[in-house]
Motif scaffolding. Structure first.
Motif, short mmCIF file in Angstrom:
data_model
loop_
_atom_site.label_atom_id
_atom_site.label_comp_id
_atom_site.label_asym_id
_atom_site.label_seq_id
_atom_site.Cartn_x
_atom_site.Cartn_y
_atom_site.Cartn_z
N THR A 8 0.85 -1.18 0.00
CA THR A 8 0.00 0.00 0.00
C THR A 8 0.88 1.24 0.00
O THR A 8 1.83 1.34 0.78
CB THR A 8 -0.91 0.00 1.25
OG1 THR A 8 -1.70 -1.19 1.24
CG2 THR A 8 -1.84 1.21 1.25
N THR A 10 2.19 4.67 0.91
CA THR A 10 2.09 5.48 2.12
C THR A 10 2.41 6.94 1.81
O THR A 10 2.90 7.27 0.73
CB THR A 10 3.06 4.98 3.20
OG1 THR A 10 4.40 5.19 2.74
CG2 THR A 10 2.84 3.51 3.52
N GLU A 11 2.17 7.77 2.76
CA GLU A 11 2.44 9.21 2.61
C GLU A 11 3.90 9.49 2.33
O GLU A 11 4.26 10.44 1.66
CB GLU A 11 2.01 9.93 3.89
CG GLU A 11 2.06 11.43 3.78
CD GLU A 11 1.49 12.10 5.01
OE1 GLU A 11 2.16 13.01 5.52
OE2 GLU A 11 0.41 11.70 5.46
N ASN A 12 4.78 8.62 2.82
CA ASN A 12 6.21 8.82 2.66
C ASN A 12 6.79 8.04 1.47
O ASN A 12 7.99 7.90 1.35
CB ASN A 12 6.95 8.39 3.93
CG ASN A 12 6.55 9.25 5.11
OD1 ASN A 12 6.35 10.44 4.96
ND2 ASN A 12 6.42 8.64 6.27
N SER A 13 5.93 7.54 0.61
CA SER A 13 6.37 6.71 -0.50
C SER A 13 7.27 7.47 -1.48
O SER A 13 7.01 8.62 -1.82
CB SER A 13 5.17 6.18 -1.27
OG SER A 13 5.57 5.51 -2.43
N VAL A 58 -1.91 8.11 -1.98
CA VAL A 58 -1.80 7.44 -0.69
C VAL A 58 -2.98 6.49 -0.52
O VAL A 58 -4.12 6.84 -0.80
CB VAL A 58 -1.78 8.48 0.45
CG1 VAL A 58 -1.83 7.80 1.81
CG2 VAL A 58 -0.54 9.36 0.35
#
Length: 82
Positions: A8, A10-13, A58
């Motif tokens: 999944t 994520t915001e920090n991807s 996200v």
């Protein structure tokens, strides 16, 4: 041998930031053929242009695929960046 892992975003991807080059750099450190599958698209994880074209948000789920002797290691390393 083919390896796959669903992750999944994520915001920090690294897929969402200007740091996509880091993901490509990691992908290129492996000999395996590595792809990112999102919807109907399969993109080469070793291509910066391909990674920049990937329009993910996200919470989206993507599949990391790899074919080769070091495929499992490659998938795990990229999953950590996503």
């Amino acid at each position: 041998m083919k390896t796959e892992k669903i992750v999944t975003v994520t915001e920090n991807s690294y897929l969402l930031t200007s740091q996509a080059g880091q993901l490509v750099k990691v992908a290129n450190s492996y000999g395996s053929k590595i792809g990112i599958v999102y919807g109907e698209y399969t993109l080469n994880a070793k291509s910066l242009l391909g990674m920049l074209m990937l329009k993910v948000s996200v919470g989206d789920k993507i599949t990391i695929t790899a074919e080769g002797d070091d495929g499992n290691d490659a998938v795990e390393a990229l999953a950590k960046l996503i």
